[in-house]
Write an enzyme that holds these catalytic residues in place. Structure first.
Site, PDB file in Angstrom:
ATOM      1  N   ARG A 117     -12.499   0.528   1.572  1.00 19.52           N
ATOM      2  CA  ARG A 117     -11.075   0.449   1.932  1.00 19.52           C
ATOM      3  C   ARG A 117     -10.882   1.354   3.152  1.00 19.52           C
ATOM      4  O   ARG A 117     -10.972   2.577   3.050  1.00 19.52           O
ATOM      5  CB  ARG A 117     -10.197   0.912   0.769  1.00 19.52           C
ATOM      6  CG  ARG A 117      -8.689   0.879   1.040  1.00 19.52           C
ATOM      7  CD  ARG A 117      -7.935   1.337  -0.191  1.00 19.52           C
ATOM      8  NE  ARG A 117      -6.528   1.576   0.088  1.00 19.52           N
ATOM      9  CZ  ARG A 117      -5.543   0.710  -0.120  1.00 19.52           C
ATOM     10  NH1 ARG A 117      -5.823  -0.483  -0.597  1.00 19.52           N
ATOM     11  NH2 ARG A 117      -4.288   1.031   0.141  1.00 19.52           N
ATOM     12  N   HIS A 144      -6.435  -8.235   3.664  1.00 23.63           N
ATOM     13  CA  HIS A 144      -6.397  -7.671   2.309  1.00 23.63           C
ATOM     14  C   HIS A 144      -6.689  -8.799   1.314  1.00 23.63           C
ATOM     15  O   HIS A 144      -5.831  -9.208   0.527  1.00 23.63           O
ATOM     16  CB  HIS A 144      -5.027  -7.056   2.034  1.00 23.63           C
ATOM     17  CG  HIS A 144      -5.015  -6.059   0.908  1.00 23.63           C
ATOM     18  ND1 HIS A 144      -6.105  -5.881   0.079  1.00 23.63           N
ATOM     19  CD2 HIS A 144      -4.043  -5.213   0.455  1.00 23.63           C
ATOM     20  CE1 HIS A 144      -5.812  -4.941  -0.812  1.00 23.63           C
ATOM     21  NE2 HIS A 144      -4.579  -4.538  -0.615  1.00 23.63           N
ATOM     22  N   GLN A 147      -6.013  -8.351  -2.640  1.00 22.10           N
ATOM     23  CA  GLN A 147      -4.605  -8.455  -3.019  1.00 22.10           C
ATOM     24  C   GLN A 147      -4.164  -9.910  -3.069  1.00 22.10           C
ATOM     25  O   GLN A 147      -3.493 -10.335  -4.013  1.00 22.10           O
ATOM     26  CB  GLN A 147      -3.738  -7.676  -2.027  1.00 22.10           C
ATOM     27  CG  GLN A 147      -2.236  -7.800  -2.287  1.00 22.10           C
ATOM     28  CD  GLN A 147      -1.814  -7.170  -3.593  1.00 22.10           C
ATOM     29  OE1 GLN A 147      -2.020  -5.980  -3.802  1.00 22.10           O
ATOM     30  NE2 GLN A 147      -1.222  -7.951  -4.482  1.00 22.10           N
ATOM     31  N   ASP A 239       6.466  -6.762   1.951  1.00 15.92           N
ATOM     32  CA  ASP A 239       5.603  -5.579   2.001  1.00 15.92           C
ATOM     33  C   ASP A 239       6.364  -4.509   2.768  1.00 15.92           C
ATOM     34  O   ASP A 239       7.379  -4.788   3.422  1.00 15.92           O
ATOM     35  CB  ASP A 239       4.288  -5.946   2.713  1.00 15.92           C
ATOM     36  CG  ASP A 239       3.263  -4.823   2.695  1.00 15.92           C
ATOM     37  OD1 ASP A 239       3.431  -3.863   1.908  1.00 15.92           O
ATOM     38  OD2 ASP A 239       2.290  -4.903   3.469  1.00 15.92           O
ATOM     39  N   CYS A 279       3.382  -6.412  -2.832  1.00 19.84           N
ATOM     40  CA  CYS A 279       2.050  -5.844  -3.060  1.00 19.84           C
ATOM     41  C   CYS A 279       2.095  -4.363  -3.428  1.00 19.84           C
ATOM     42  O   CYS A 279       1.071  -3.808  -3.820  1.00 19.84           O
ATOM     43  CB  CYS A 279       1.154  -6.090  -1.850  1.00 19.84           C
ATOM     44  SG  CYS A 279       1.856  -5.566  -0.278  1.00 19.84           S
ATOM     45  N   ARG A 307      -4.543  -7.635  -9.869  1.00 16.18           N
ATOM     46  CA  ARG A 307      -5.576  -7.043  -9.008  1.00 16.18           C
ATOM     47  C   ARG A 307      -6.836  -6.783  -9.826  1.00 16.18           C
ATOM     48  O   ARG A 307      -7.965  -7.031  -9.377  1.00 16.18           O
ATOM     49  CB  ARG A 307      -5.076  -5.726  -8.391  1.00 16.18           C
ATOM     50  CG  ARG A 307      -4.067  -5.868  -7.265  1.00 16.18           C
ATOM     51  CD  ARG A 307      -4.716  -6.392  -5.987  1.00 16.18           C
ATOM     52  NE  ARG A 307      -5.779  -5.515  -5.514  1.00 16.18           N
ATOM     53  CZ  ARG A 307      -5.569  -4.421  -4.777  1.00 16.18           C
ATOM     54  NH1 ARG A 307      -4.347  -4.071  -4.406  1.00 16.18           N
ATOM     55  NH2 ARG A 307      -6.594  -3.690  -4.368  1.00 16.18           N
TER      56      ARG A 307
END
Length: 320
Positions: A117, A144, A147, A239, A279, A307
């Site tokens: 990450r 991502h 996600q 987001d 998210c 997730r």
């Protein structure tokens, strides 16, 4: 184990693959991962052990801190019977203490998979190039995929099918917008990105998604008109306006994005059965109102739970 809840058969043809952007996978392979995620979720919910990676190990490298990514990966690794190893930036300092290639080749001798990450997509791709074990993109500034795999699982659970559905993303044309365009295009779901001028996804990224959508029968569109974009949506997604690393722009972005809020007025234009996804973490009163978030909290936190199941599916499928 019961006849209806038994250990899933893992797709051998995915073993050893990286999971970096979605672009390495076909629509059929993406659906295979969603099916596997749903199966693993049922096993978890019913407390049926599924140690599909018994005795293996996964390194988790974080340059960007995380709540959901850290916990969901670590719990998922334990669920699958493997061992997680947390690696911090001050321990590895990727590309600084030694080359990314040397880090990749070293870790490949110790672990069976690397989750990273970080900020730069090129670092993830270089790590994958040199590693002899699968590499999973836990988030970069460009993509991502973990996600969005969880997001697609959530939509599939709620509506049963992607065809004829429209997802509208309201906000910054960031890594979430990029991966949502690709993921929706692959499963055949229409997607519209509503972002102000200057903050929309890169044209090259839109073109990639549109080329995939042309094959699946979906549409990919970008607009600066929130109300037109939200109209008839089955899923309204948002987001934060300023992502990690953009803290210095936060105040300026509040002014630019103030019309791009998921609120009751905008949501009223979506379909009556529409769900709201986020998210997380959420900044109530900015990209989403507290009223809307709490009204849709059940599905938003189901999305967060997913997730865990989506990432377990990826790991179970690709780790040899």
């Amino acid at each position: 184990m019961s006849a209806t809840l038994s250990a899933p058969v893992l797709p051998e043809y995915l073993k050893g693959r990286d999971f970096l952007t979605f672009l390495e996978y076909s629509p059929e392979e993406l659906q295979e991962l969603l099916t596997l995620a749903a199966q693993l979720k049922q096993l978890k919910r019913n407390r049926i052990p599924h140690k599909l990676l018994e005795g293996l190990s996964v390194a988790m490298y974080f340059e960007k801190p995380s709540n959901r990514t850290r916990v969901s990966f670590e719990v998922g690794i334990y669920d699958l019977g493997a061992h997680p190893f947390m690696l911090r930036k001050d321990e590895i300092n990727l590309g600084v203490r030694e080359t990314i290639a040397d880090t990749a080749r070293t870790l490949s001798r110790y672990v069976d998979c690397i989750m990273i990450r970080t900020f730069a997509q090129k670092d993830v791709e270089e790590l994958a190039q040199w590693a002899d074990v699968p590499v999973i993109n836990g988030l970069t500034d460009d993509y991502h995929p973990c996600q969005v795999l969880a997001d697609l699982l959530t939509v599939q659970e709620r509506f049963g099918s992607f065809k004829g559905r429209k997802l509208t993303y309201v906000g910054d044309g960031n890594n979430m917008a990029n991966s949502l365009m690709l993921g929706c295009a692959m499963v055949g779901m229409d997607v519209t990105i509503a972002s102000p001028s200057g903050y929309q996804p890169q044209p090259a990224m839109v073109e990639k998604a549109q080329s995939i959508a042309a094959q699946s029968g979906a549409t990919v569109a970008v607009s600066d008109d929130v109300k037109a974009a939200v109209k008839d949506a089955s899923v309204v997604y948002t987001d934060v306006w300023a992502s990690m690393g953009q803290e210095a722009e936060a105040e300026a972005r509040k002014q630019v994005f103030k019309a791009y809020q998921v609120n009751a007025e905008n949501l009223a234009l979506a379909l009556p059965e529409a769900i709201v996804l986020h998210c997380l973490p959420a900044h109530r009163g900015e990209e989403i109102t507290a009223e809307v978030l709490e009204k849709h909290a059940d599905v938003i936190f189901e999305q967060a739970e997913n997730r865990l199941h989506a990432q377990k599916a990826v790991m179970a499928a690709i780790i040899r």
